[in-house]
Design a protein around this motif. Sequence first.
Motif, PDB file in Angstrom:
ATOM      1  N   ALA A  46      22.410  -5.884   1.686  1.00 51.52           N
ATOM      2  CA  ALA A  46      22.304  -4.513   2.187  1.00 51.52           C
ATOM      3  C   ALA A  46      20.850  -4.161   2.493  1.00 51.52           C
ATOM      4  CB  ALA A  46      22.886  -3.538   1.172  1.00 51.52           C
ATOM      5  N   LEU A  47      19.939  -4.513   1.596  1.00 48.06           N
ATOM      6  CA  LEU A  47      18.521  -4.217   1.804  1.00 48.06           C
ATOM      7  C   LEU A  47      17.985  -5.013   2.982  1.00 48.06           C
ATOM      8  CD1 LEU A  47      16.104  -2.628   0.821  1.00 48.06           C
ATOM      9  CD2 LEU A  47      15.628  -4.449  -0.810  1.00 48.06           C
ATOM     10  N   ASP A  48      18.395  -6.264   3.121  1.00 52.71           N
ATOM     11  CA  ASP A  48      17.980  -7.080   4.262  1.00 52.71           C
ATOM     12  C   ASP A  48      18.488  -6.467   5.565  1.00 52.71           C
ATOM     13  OD1 ASP A  48      16.870  -9.257   5.682  1.00 52.71           O
ATOM     14  OD2 ASP A  48      18.790 -10.320   5.611  1.00 52.71           O
ATOM     15  N   ILE A  89      12.609   2.478   3.734  1.00 54.82           N
ATOM     16  CA  ILE A  89      12.963   1.342   2.885  1.00 54.82           C
ATOM     17  C   ILE A  89      12.310   1.492   1.515  1.00 54.82           C
ATOM     18  CG2 ILE A  89      12.729  -1.156   2.620  1.00 54.82           C
ATOM     19  CD1 ILE A  89      13.022  -1.285   5.704  1.00 54.82           C
ATOM     20  N   ILE A  90      11.067   1.933   1.503  1.00 59.39           N
ATOM     21  CA  ILE A  90      10.391   2.152   0.217  1.00 59.39           C
ATOM     22  C   ILE A  90      11.096   3.256  -0.555  1.00 59.39           C
ATOM     23  CG2 ILE A  90       8.242   2.974  -0.832  1.00 59.39           C
ATOM     24  CD1 ILE A  90       6.793   1.363   1.333  1.00 59.39           C
ATOM     25  N   PHE A  91      11.561   4.283   0.152  1.00 50.08           N
ATOM     26  CA  PHE A  91      12.322   5.335  -0.506  1.00 50.08           C
ATOM     27  C   PHE A  91      13.611   4.776  -1.103  1.00 50.08           C
ATOM     28  CE2 PHE A  91      15.553   8.709  -0.391  1.00 50.08           C
ATOM     29  CZ  PHE A  91      14.963   9.594  -1.274  1.00 50.08           C
ATOM     30  N   THR A  92      14.271   3.859  -0.379  1.00 54.02           N
ATOM     31  CA  THR A  92      15.483   3.221  -0.896  1.00 54.02           C
ATOM     32  C   THR A  92      15.184   2.466  -2.186  1.00 54.02           C
ATOM     33  OG1 THR A  92      16.365   2.988   1.333  1.00 54.02           O
ATOM     34  CG2 THR A  92      17.328   1.584  -0.363  1.00 54.02           C
ATOM     35  N   VAL A  93      14.105   1.704  -2.196  1.00 59.54           N
ATOM     36  CA  VAL A  93      13.722   0.956  -3.404  1.00 59.54           C
ATOM     37  C   VAL A  93      13.381   1.930  -4.525  1.00 59.54           C
ATOM     38  CG1 VAL A  93      12.002  -0.618  -4.382  1.00 59.54           C
ATOM     39  CG2 VAL A  93      12.981  -1.075  -2.139  1.00 59.54           C
ATOM     40  N   PHE A  94      12.684   3.025  -4.190  1.00 60.25           N
ATOM     41  CA  PHE A  94      12.336   4.037  -5.182  1.00 60.25           C
ATOM     42  C   PHE A  94      13.595   4.612  -5.829  1.00 60.25           C
ATOM     43  CE2 PHE A  94      11.691   8.555  -6.145  1.00 60.25           C
ATOM     44  CZ  PHE A  94      10.687   8.463  -7.109  1.00 60.25           C
ATOM     45  N   VAL A  95      14.598   4.916  -5.006  1.00 64.58           N
ATOM     46  CA  VAL A  95      15.847   5.475  -5.535  1.00 64.58           C
ATOM     47  C   VAL A  95      16.559   4.449  -6.422  1.00 64.58           C
ATOM     48  CG1 VAL A  95      18.151   6.297  -4.888  1.00 64.58           C
ATOM     49  CG2 VAL A  95      16.136   7.164  -3.711  1.00 64.58           C
ATOM     50  N   ILE A  96      16.580   3.188  -5.995  1.00 64.12           N
ATOM     51  CA  ILE A  96      17.205   2.140  -6.810  1.00 64.12           C
ATOM     52  C   ILE A  96      16.507   2.024  -8.156  1.00 64.12           C
ATOM     53  CG2 ILE A  96      17.580  -0.364  -6.995  1.00 64.12           C
ATOM     54  CD1 ILE A  96      18.064  -0.335  -3.936  1.00 64.12           C
ATOM     55  N   GLN A 143       0.832  -1.211   0.000  1.00 62.68           N
ATOM     56  CA  GLN A 143       0.000   0.000   0.000  1.00 62.68           C
ATOM     57  C   GLN A 143       0.863   1.256   0.000  1.00 62.68           C
ATOM     58  OE1 GLN A 143      -2.562  -0.436   3.380  1.00 62.68           O
ATOM     59  NE2 GLN A 143      -3.830  -2.010   2.401  1.00 62.68           N
ATOM     60  N   ALA A 144       1.954   1.235   0.758  1.00 63.39           N
ATOM     61  CA  ALA A 144       2.853   2.393   0.791  1.00 63.39           C
ATOM     62  C   ALA A 144       3.521   2.589  -0.572  1.00 63.39           C
ATOM     63  CB  ALA A 144       3.896   2.220   1.887  1.00 63.39           C
ATOM     64  N   MET A 145       3.860   1.491  -1.259  1.00 59.51           N
ATOM     65  CA  MET A 145       4.460   1.610  -2.591  1.00 59.51           C
ATOM     66  C   MET A 145       3.471   2.201  -3.579  1.00 59.51           C
ATOM     67  SD  MET A 145       7.072  -1.620  -3.163  1.00 59.51           S
ATOM     68  CE  MET A 145       5.805  -2.807  -3.398  1.00 59.51           C
ATOM     69  N   VAL A 146       2.222   1.774  -3.498  1.00 55.35           N
ATOM     70  CA  VAL A 146       1.192   2.311  -4.390  1.00 55.35           C
ATOM     71  C   VAL A 146       1.012   3.806  -4.142  1.00 55.35           C
ATOM     72  CG1 VAL A 146      -1.283   2.245  -4.889  1.00 55.35           C
ATOM     73  CG2 VAL A 146       0.002   0.116  -4.741  1.00 55.35           C
TER      74      VAL A 146
END
Length: 115
Positions: free
Chosen positions: A71-73, A88-95, A45-48
């Motif tokens: 690193a993500l783990d 963490i979602i921001f990290t994935v967004f940046v990646i 939901q946060a990703m959406v």
Amino acid sequence: MAMPMHASAQIVPTDALVQAAAPAGSVADSRARVNAFFARDDVRQAMVKEGVDGASAQARVDAMSDDEIRALDGRIAEAPAGGEVLGIIFTVFVILLVTDILGFTKVFPFTRSIR
């Protein structure tokens, strides 16, 4: 009995030490924990909310190298329970953003590849 002994020294890269010290199943365990994290409803939901498609994010996580997964783990493990989900979602967004800019993926319509 009085034979001379020879000693040698060399520089050992950190990666070699980390890989030697890590248990054999740790990458598989890290991947399982990261996949379980992204399967959670609150994370999806946060990703959406941030405009990230869950299937695209999961495909990118599946394509991550072993070092990136570790690193993500580590970031997931260090996050307080329920508190650092946005980080963490921001990290994935940046990646995902960086891989879009480099031309490896095409997740966001507002990016242009440098290729």
